[in-house]
Design an enzyme around this catalytic site. Structure first.
Site: not given
Length: 402
Positions: A213-214
């Site tokens: 994920n970011h």
């Protein structure tokens, strides 16, 4: 960042021969992690140059109220400088400066800052033997102590005049240790141990690919930094992140996957007083991880997934003394979902993020959060830097243990 990491120190330098030692003192303070702002009296320039101290401190060394003469000169705001500092150290403090401090004289920038200071003030006297034992010096030092100032006693030795006796400024190493004693011994989280998670987890598909994920990890690292600043010993379990931290009270455990983070958290959990679970942990992982890079042999590629263990819920299930803080990143029905997590995971506090709020979420320097405690008291916060949000979170832990 070392033991004084994040601490802001004003070093006042006055016009005595011992001013030459301040170059070494600045280096020691910087090496210990402090941010140092040097304020010099005009007379001190005869013994050490502003260029030397500004180079070593990495900040301009101020002497005057204005940097440039005439119109357009920038003002060195003595009130702002005084409020900026966690500690003010005047070293060397000459007999003249001691007299000004004791009697409220204000004829230079250093004295204006001293009279405006709200932080602790330390004074390291330095003068010749006869001056040091003069009754007026005794009286002035006693007055300064009555104001709450801390005196670092002068040491005995050979003086500039050739006399041998008391009057030498304390050595820079002695001053540094006194600074540490003052700033670190009364920190609100001294003696507390915190476990903090940060960053994403990467769930491998094959040797070169992963599901992630970011999350940048910045929020968790800022929380760890603030916790250490307040005296805590921190175990920071971090997923892959470009964030850096170097502090003698922060132990970084680097992990890759959710399972690795789970194991690390349980390894340290029993010994900690509080947990802040700021990591963005993957909910699922590939059922099988290929040992070789998967080739593009078909139009479709299906990955079967297994559910990862809920790290925070597993900690809540065995909670004894720990103060447990979780994060919730929601896109809809935010408050209701956050309350459900508090109950399900046995949390004491949840920090709610909404992706609907501008300036919040992954990869941003700011965050907008709402605190919800286990009694469902709701405390919304305005948009702040992540450093400020970290301060708010650590403040909750401090208040819990008061």
């Amino acid at each position: 960042m070392s033991s004084l990491g994040g601490k802001k120190i004003i070093l006042g330098v006055t016009g005595g021969i011992a001013a030459y030692k301040t170059a070494h003192l600045v280096r020691l303070l910087i090496k210990a992690g402090a941010e140092v702002q040097v304020i010099m009296t005009p007379a001190s320039h005869q013994f050490v140059t502003p260029y030397t101290l500004s180079t070593l401190s990495k900040n301009p060394a101020y002497t005057n109220f204005f940097n440039d003469a005439g119109e357009g000169g920038t003002w060195n705001n003595h009130v702002d400088l005084a409020l900026w500092a966690d500690l003010m150290v005047i070293a060397p403090a000459t007999a003249n400066t001691l007299a000004k401090m004791a009697n409220g004289y204000c004829d230079n920038l250093l004295m204006a800052i001293y009279l405006s200071a709200k932080c602790p003030v330390m004074v390291a006297p330095a003068m010749d033997l006869d001056m040091y034992v003069h009754p007026t010096t005794d009286r002035n030092l006693a007055l300064l102590e009555s104001y709450g100032n801390l005196i670092i006693p002068a040491e005995e030795g050979e003086l500039a005049s050739g006399l041998v006796g008391k009057g030498r400024m304390a050595e820079p190493e002695t001053i540094l240790q006194t600074v540490k004693d003052v700033l670190l011994n009364n920190l609100p989280l001294k003696g507390r141990k915190l476990l903090i998670t940060a960053g994403p987890t990467y769930e491998p598909i094959d040797p070169v690919r992963f599901i992630g994920n970011h999350s940048s990890g910045k929020m968790g690292y800022d929380i760890a930094r603030e916790a250490a600043k307040q005296g805590a010993d921190v175990v920071l379990v971090s997923g892959p992140s470009n964030q850096k931290i170097a502090h003698e009270r922060v132990k970084v455990i680097s992990v890759m996957s959710a399972m690795e983070m789970y194991e690390a958290c349980h390894q340290y959990y029993a010994d900690v007083d509080a947990v802040v679970a700021a990591a963005a942990v993957a909910d699922y992982r590939p059922k099988e991880v290929a040992t070789e890079k998967i080739k593009k042999n078909s139009e479709e590629f299906i990955i079967e997934m297994d559910k990862n263990p809920d790290i925070l819920a597993s900690l809540g299930a065995i909670k004894e003394k720990q103060f447990l803080i979780g994060f919730a990143l929601e896109t809809q029905n935010e408050i209701e979902h956050a309350k459900a997590k508090i109950k399900k995971k046995n949390l004491d506090l949840i920090v709610l993020n909404s992706l609907k709020d501008e300036g919040a979420g992954f990869g941003k320097p700011t965050n907008k959060v709402t605190f919800i405690d286990k009694d469902f008291n709701i405390e919304p916060k305005e948009l702040k830097s992540k450093e400020e949000v970290a301060q708010d979170i650590i403040y909750k832990i401090i208040k819990h243990y008061e």
